[in-house]
Design a protein around this motif. Structure first.
Motif, PDB file in Angstrom:
ATOM      1  N   THR A  36       9.401 -16.394  19.927  1.00 16.86           N
ATOM      2  CA  THR A  36       8.412 -15.227  19.788  1.00 16.86           C
ATOM      3  C   THR A  36       9.208 -14.275  18.725  1.00 16.86           C
ATOM      4  N   ASN A  45      12.217 -15.934  15.689  1.00 16.34           N
ATOM      5  CA  ASN A  45      11.560 -16.839  14.503  1.00 16.34           C
ATOM      6  C   ASN A  45      11.985 -16.789  13.318  1.00 16.34           C
ATOM      7  N   ASP A  74      12.826 -11.909  14.067  1.00 18.79           N
ATOM      8  CA  ASP A  74      11.549 -11.223  13.243  1.00 18.79           C
ATOM      9  C   ASP A  74      12.138  -9.817  12.635  1.00 18.79           C
ATOM     10  N   ALA A 111      12.899  -7.241  13.777  1.00 15.69           N
ATOM     11  CA  ALA A 111      12.399  -6.162  14.327  1.00 15.69           C
ATOM     12  C   ALA A 111      13.078  -5.584  15.606  1.00 15.69           C
ATOM     13  N   GLU A 164       9.456  -0.476   3.380  1.00 13.43           N
ATOM     14  CA  GLU A 164       9.712  -0.454   4.709  1.00 13.43           C
ATOM     15  C   GLU A 164      10.171   0.888   5.332  1.00 13.43           C
ATOM     16  N   PHE A 214       6.598   2.870   5.415  1.00 12.79           N
ATOM     17  CA  PHE A 214       5.817   2.552   6.304  1.00 12.79           C
ATOM     18  C   PHE A 214       6.612   2.393   7.710  1.00 12.79           C
ATOM     19  N   MET A 215       7.730   2.863   7.830  1.00  8.77           N
ATOM     20  CA  MET A 215       8.526   2.732   9.106  1.00  8.77           C
ATOM     21  C   MET A 215       7.799   3.187  10.311  1.00  8.77           C
ATOM     22  N   VAL A 216       7.722   2.674  11.523  1.00 10.11           N
ATOM     23  CA  VAL A 216       7.198   3.230  12.831  1.00 10.11           C
ATOM     24  C   VAL A 216       8.096   4.440  12.999  1.00 10.11           C
ATOM     25  N   GLN A 247       3.620 -14.132   7.259  1.00 10.35           N
ATOM     26  CA  GLN A 247       4.472 -13.606   8.446  1.00 10.35           C
ATOM     27  C   GLN A 247       5.731 -12.997   7.726  1.00 10.35           C
ATOM     28  N   ASN A 248       6.189 -11.820   8.483  1.00 10.63           N
ATOM     29  CA  ASN A 248       7.379 -11.137   7.839  1.00 10.63           C
ATOM     30  C   ASN A 248       7.245 -10.550   6.400  1.00 10.63           C
ATOM     31  N   GLU A 249       6.169 -10.313   5.839  1.00 11.48           N
ATOM     32  CA  GLU A 249       6.305  -9.535   4.426  1.00 11.48           C
ATOM     33  C   GLU A 249       5.197  -8.373   4.630  1.00 11.48           C
ATOM     34  N   LEU A 250       5.805  -7.291   3.885  1.00 13.53           N
ATOM     35  CA  LEU A 250       4.787  -6.123   3.663  1.00 13.53           C
ATOM     36  C   LEU A 250       3.839  -6.382   2.826  1.00 13.53           C
ATOM     37  N   PRO A 284       4.890  -3.744  13.788  1.00 15.23           N
ATOM     38  CA  PRO A 284       6.076  -3.383  13.241  1.00 15.23           C
ATOM     39  C   PRO A 284       6.192  -2.337  12.145  1.00 15.23           C
ATOM     40  N   THR A 285       5.295  -2.112  11.645  1.00 15.28           N
ATOM     41  CA  THR A 285       5.177  -0.897  10.522  1.00 15.28           C
ATOM     42  C   THR A 285       4.097   0.069  11.060  1.00 15.28           C
ATOM     43  N   GLY A 314       1.528  -1.375   3.870  1.00 14.76           N
ATOM     44  CA  GLY A 314       2.657  -1.450   4.805  1.00 14.76           C
ATOM     45  C   GLY A 314       2.091  -2.393   6.133  1.00 14.76           C
ATOM     46  N   LYS A 365       2.345  -5.272   8.077  1.00 15.94           N
ATOM     47  CA  LYS A 365       3.493  -6.770   8.332  1.00 15.94           C
ATOM     48  C   LYS A 365       2.981  -7.203   9.902  1.00 15.94           C
ATOM     49  N   SER A 392       5.120  -9.339  12.455  1.00 16.01           N
ATOM     50  CA  SER A 392       6.578  -9.867  12.406  1.00 16.01           C
ATOM     51  C   SER A 392       6.689 -11.408  13.183  1.00 16.01           C
ATOM     52  N   MET A 393       5.784 -11.637  13.797  1.00 16.03           N
ATOM     53  CA  MET A 393       5.858 -12.883  14.526  1.00 16.03           C
ATOM     54  C   MET A 393       4.337 -13.898  14.407  1.00 16.03           C
TER      55      MET A 393
END
Ligand SMILES: [Cu+2]
Lengths: 434, 133
Positions: free
Chosen positions: A297, A300, A306, A308, A354, A357-359, B48-51, B85-86, B103, B105, B107-108
Motif C-alpha cells: 500500500t 508501492n 509512495d 509520502a 509539491e 500544494f503541500m499539506v 498514481q504519484n503524479e501531480l 498527500p497534497t 495539485g 495527487k 500516492s497509492m
C-alpha cells in the motif's frame, strides 16, 4: 504434462479435491460417473491422473499487475530537474562527486558527505543515527534512486536534492561548517572547475572567513555585517555547491535484484532461471507483501515507496530530542531560502507544485515520516527513522502488533501474522537485494 | 472433453472477491442537489504519484453553468486512516462553469474520495467523487 511454468503454480490436486467438489458442474459430472457409466468412470480416473501432474497459476492477474508495478523495469526515466540547470551537466556531476568525498567540506576537516553516505554500503552507514561531527538524531538514508523523491530527509524538510545537500554542510552535528568558508574553499581549491560550470566567482574582498545565518553567534553576526549583495553572492556559490552535489547524486540508481528477474519472468509467462527462481517461502512472502500484509500500500511502485509521509507508530528513541516528524518540517521547508519558490531556483515556478500544494496543517502529519524505499533493505539494518529496529523480523513484528503512536495517530492496524508468514515476508524482502 | 473439464478446473480456482466498488461516476449531483458537477483529469487519465490538474464543471440543476464559485478540496482514502498527500486548490476559472483544480495527487492505488466544498453566489453545497486507482 506441464500447463504452466512450475514457478507459478501449485499442484492442482488440491484444487481438484477442494474446489471441484464445490462446483456444480463437477457435481453433475460425479453423478454421471456414479450412475454406472463405465466410460465416465474411466474419464474421471484419467482426469485425476492428468490433474495430479498439472498445476494452476499461482498469481492472479491482479497480483501479476502489482508485481509488474514493483519491478525495476517499471521505473520511468528520471525527469529533468528544471530547478537545477546543472542537474544533468557531467562537469557539475564530476565536481559534485569530488565534493561528496571531500573531508575539507566540514568544520574540522574530518567529515564528508561520504562519512555517513558510504559508497560501499549503499551510501548509508549502518548506524542507528548518523555520526558527523556529533551524533545526529536520524538514521542515514541510502541514496539509490534518491532523485525520484519530491521530498528529502525523513520528514521532507527540503524539497529538492540540491537544497537538501546544503543542510548537512551547516548542521552543527554533521559537517558543521559555514557557507562563507565553503565558498572561499571552493574558490581556492576548485576555482577553475567551478567557473567553467557556473560562471565567475564573486569578489571575496571584504567577505568574512566564516559567516552564515545559521552558524555560531560569531558567524551569524559576521553574516549580518555583510551587504545584501555579498550575502547573495555567497548564497549563490553555496546553492551551486548543492547543485553540483545533486548532479552527482542523481546518478546513483538502484540495481536489478532477484525480485526484478523473477518479476520479468512472471510478466513474460516464462520459467524463472537461476537465481530468479523463488522458493515457496519467498513466493508466500511476496503474496503477503502485496496482499494480506498490506505492505505494498505504502511501499508501492518500482522504488517500493509512495514518497509520502505516514505515522506508523514507530516509537521514539529515549535519549534523542523530541521528534514530531513531518508536522515540524512544514515550516522549515516553507522558510528555506533555497526552496523551489526562492530566488536560487533555475527554471520556472511550474516545477514547484509539491511545495505549493503541500499539506501544511493536518494532524496526520504528527510523527509522520517518509516511506523509505525497500530496495536492498536487507543489507542495511538498523531500520526506521532513528534506527529503532535491529532486524527485519523486528520491523515485521512492529507492523503486525501496530502499537499506538506516542503522539498523533498511527495509520497501521494490528494484524494476525503466523510465525511462518513473518519468516516468509522477511525471505521475500531479502529478494530485493542484487 | 478432458481439456474442457480442465478449463473448468482453472476457471473455478479460488479468487479474492472484489471489494464492493464505490460509485465512480465523473458526473455527480451535489448533496443538497444544488449543483451537477463533472470532475475529470485535465489530461484525460488519473495517474498514481503524479501531480495533476483536474477540471471541475459546475452546472445548476437546470443545466446552466455556475460562475463565480470558490472550491475547497479535501478528502483521503476511506479504507485507510489518511487524507490526501497534497492540498489541491482551485487555481483558475476557465469559463462556462469550468474551474481548474491543481495539485491533485494519489500516492497509492485503491479507493480515494475527493470532497469538493462549493460556494457560489446562489448557495453552498458539497459534492463527493470516488476515484479508484
Ligand atoms: Cu492509503
Amino acid at each position: 504434462m506441464r500447463c504452466f511454468p512450475a514457478q507459478f503454480q501449485e499442484k492442482c490436486v488440491a484444487v481438484f479435491h477442494r474446489e471441484l467438489r464445490r462446483n456444480k458442474r463437477s457435481a453433475r459430472f460425479r453423478v454421471s460417473a456414479k450412475s454406472g457409466n463405465a466410460l465416465s468412470l474411466i474419464l474421471v480416473l484419467l482426469l485425476a491422473v492428468l490433474v495430479a501432474g498439472c498445476e494452476r497459476p499461482q498469481f492472479s492477474e491482479a497480483e501479476k499487475r502489482t508485481v509488474a508495478s514493483l519491478a525495476l523495469s517499471a521505473l520511468p526515466p528520471l525527469k529533468p530537474d528544471t530547478t537545477n540547470r546543472y542537474a544533468d551537466d557531467p562537469g557539475a556531476a564530476a565536481l559534485g562527486a569530488t565534493l561528496f568525498f571531500d573531508f575539507s567540506l566540514s568544520r574540522n576537516g574530518t567529515v564528508a558527505c561520504s562519512t555517513c553516505h558510504q559508497i560501499g554500503q549503499q551510501f548509508q552507514d549502518g548506524l542507528p543515527q548518523g555520526m558527523g561531527v556529533g551524533r545526529t538524531n536520524r538514521r542515514t538514508q541510502p541514496l539509490a534512486g534518491v532523485a525520484f523523491s519530491p521530498w528529502f530527509f525523513w520528514d521532507g524538510r527540503r524539497d529538492s536534492l540540491w537544497s537538501q545537500a546544503l543542510v548537512p554542510l551547516e548542521n552543527p552535528l554533521e559537517q558543521a561548517g559555514n557557507r562563507a568558508a565553503y565558498a572561499r574553499y571552493v574558490k581556492a581549491r576548485f576555482g577553475e572547475r567551478y567557473e567553467r560550470i557556473f560562471g565567475p566567482l564573486p569578489d571575496f574582498a571584504g567577505i568574512p572567513a566564516s559567516a552564515s545565518p545559521l552558524g555560531s553567534v560569531a558567524e551569524q553576526s559576521a553574516w549580518s555585517g555583510m551587504s545584501d549583495g555579498q550575502r547573495d553572492d555567497i548564497n549563490r556559490v553555496f546553492a551551486n555547491i548543492g547543485k553540483a552535489l545533486a548532479a552527482f547524486q542523481r546518478s546513483i540508481m538502484p540495481k536489478e535484484t532477484r525480485f526484478d528477474r523473477f518479476a520479468a519472468a512472471l510478466a513474460a509467462g516464462k520459467e524463472p532461471k537461476d537465481d530468479a527462481v523463488f522458493s515457496a517461502e519467498e513466493i508466500q512472502g511476496l503474496k503477503l507483501f502485496i496482499g494480506k500484509a498490506n505492505c505494498s500500500t505504502c511501499h508501492n511502485g518500482p522504488l517500493f515507496t509512495d514518497h509520502a509521509f505516514h505515522n506508523t507508530g514507530v516509537p521514539p528513541v529515549a535519549d534523542l530530542p523530541p521528534d514530531r516528524g513531518r508536522i515540524d518540517a512544514v515550516a522549515q521547508v516553507d522558510a528555506d531560502p533555497f526552496n523551489c519558490l526562492g530566488v536560487f531556483r533555475d527554471g520556472g515556478p511550474e516545477a514547484c507544485g509539491e511545495l505549493k500544494f503541500m499539506v501544511r496543517d493536518k494532524p496526520e502529519l504528527i510523527r509522520a515520516y517518509k516511506t523509505p524505499s525497500l530496495r536492498a533493505v536487507a543489507g542495511r539494518p538498523p531500520y526506521m527513522h532513528a534506527g529503532q529496529f535491529g532486524s527485519l523480523e523486528e520491523v515485521v513484528a512492529h507492523y503486525a502488533k501496530a502499537p499506538l503512536s506516542v503522539e498523533g495517530v498511527s495509520e497501521v492496524h494490528p494484524m494476525q501474522l503466523s510465525e511462518r508468514e513473518r519468516v516468509a515476508l522477511v525471505a521475500f524482502l531479502k529478494t530485493l537485494s542484487p | 472433453m478432458v481439456l474442457g473439464v480442465l478449463a473448468v478446473v482453472y476457471m473455478t480456482a479460488p479468487n479474492t472477491p472484489p471489494a464492493a466498488a464505490p460509485e465512480t461516476g465523473q458526473t455527480r449531483g451535489s448533496e443538497k442537489g444544488m449543483f451537477v458537477a463533472t470532475f475529470v483529469p485535465q489530461d484525460g487519465a488519473a495517474r498514481q504519484n503524479e501531480l495533476q490538474d483536474w477540471v471541475l464543471t459546475l452546472k445548476t440543476a437546470t443545466g446552466k453553468p455556475v460562475e463565480n464559485a470558490t472550491v475547497e478540496v479535501s478528502g483521503g482514502m476511506p479504507q485507510h486512516a489518511h487524507g490526501l498527500p497534497t492540498s489541491p486548490k482551485m487555481t483558475d476559472y476557465l469559463g462556462e462553469g469550468r474551474y481548474r483544480i491543481s495539485g491533485v495527487k494519489f500516492s497509492m492505488s485503491g479507493w480515494w474520495q475527493l470532497k469538493l466544498g462549493i460556494s457560489a453566489p446562489t448557495g453552498s453545497d458539497t459534492v463527493v467523487f470516488n476515484i479508484v486507482l
